[in-house]
Design an enzyme around this catalytic site. Sequence first.
Site, PDB file in Angstrom:
ATOM      1  CE1 TYR A  69      -0.687  -4.253   2.688  1.00  0.00           C
ATOM      2  CE2 TYR A  69      -1.321  -2.880   4.708  1.00  0.00           C
ATOM      3  CZ  TYR A  69      -0.540  -3.176   3.743  1.00  0.00           C
ATOM      4  OH  TYR A  69       0.920  -2.688   3.873  1.00  0.00           O
ATOM      5  CG  ASP A  80       3.085  -4.462   2.475  1.00  0.00           C
ATOM      6  OD1 ASP A  80       3.595  -4.881   3.709  1.00  0.00           O
ATOM      7  OD2 ASP A  80       2.656  -3.233   2.306  1.00  0.00           O
ATOM      8  CB  ILE A  99      -3.083   2.984  -4.522  1.00  0.00           C
ATOM      9  CG1 ILE A  99      -3.554   1.828  -3.909  1.00  0.00           C
ATOM     10  CG2 ILE A  99      -1.385   3.122  -4.680  1.00  0.00           C
ATOM     11  CD1 ILE A  99      -2.918   0.526  -4.284  1.00  0.00           C
ATOM     12  CE1 TYR A 131       2.033   2.439  -4.741  1.00  0.00           C
ATOM     13  CE2 TYR A 131       1.108  -0.010  -4.979  1.00  0.00           C
ATOM     14  CZ  TYR A 131       1.812   1.309  -4.151  1.00  0.00           C
ATOM     15  OH  TYR A 131       1.350   1.204  -2.893  1.00  0.00           O
ATOM     16  CG  PHE A 153      -4.740  -4.733  -2.078  1.00  0.00           C
ATOM     17  CD1 PHE A 153      -3.753  -4.643  -1.113  1.00  0.00           C
ATOM     18  CD2 PHE A 153      -4.665  -4.372  -3.240  1.00  0.00           C
ATOM     19  CE1 PHE A 153      -2.379  -4.073  -1.560  1.00  0.00           C
ATOM     20  CE2 PHE A 153      -3.558  -3.568  -3.653  1.00  0.00           C
ATOM     21  CZ  PHE A 153      -2.604  -3.246  -2.715  1.00  0.00           C
TER      22      PHE A 153
END
Length: 161
Positions: A69, A80, A99, A131, A153
């Site tokens: 990802y 990230d 998540i 989050y 993502f």
Amino acid sequence: MLNRRQGFGLGLCVGIADVLLQLLPQPGPSVAAIEACELTVSPSGLAFCDKVVGKGPEAVKGQLIKAHYVGRLENGKVFDSSYNRGKPLTFRVGVGEVIKGWDQGILGGDGVPPMLAGGKRTLRLPPELGYGMRGAGCKGGSCIIPPDSVLLFDVEFIGKA
């Protein structure tokens, strides 16, 4: 003009450089690629777009899977990437190890079809599936993922771990 020896040396250097460049981690899709994808919004607020529909089996709740990802904030900032680490994320899907938006985005449900192994999908998660109010990576008043962030993502579901 290069002599034969210099020409051979230059060719060898170019060949080695080409091999080394192929070994570097490949970056994920650009922000423009995310924006070009037409997202379908589910009742939960999760939006998705399949870039590649996989041909393998879908994941089963509780199964250990692997996924690559790239995670971005809405402004395009990458927070990230498993591609940069050269190693996919391994986790049990559907049991809260990641998540909520990831579990729903891979397993499907609430208007989202399940991903099939080999598939690539863009996910847009509202804060409540990410989050939320707490954010992530917070230290000293600064957060890698600020509170109430919408997250983007690009997910590649590799398959069972």
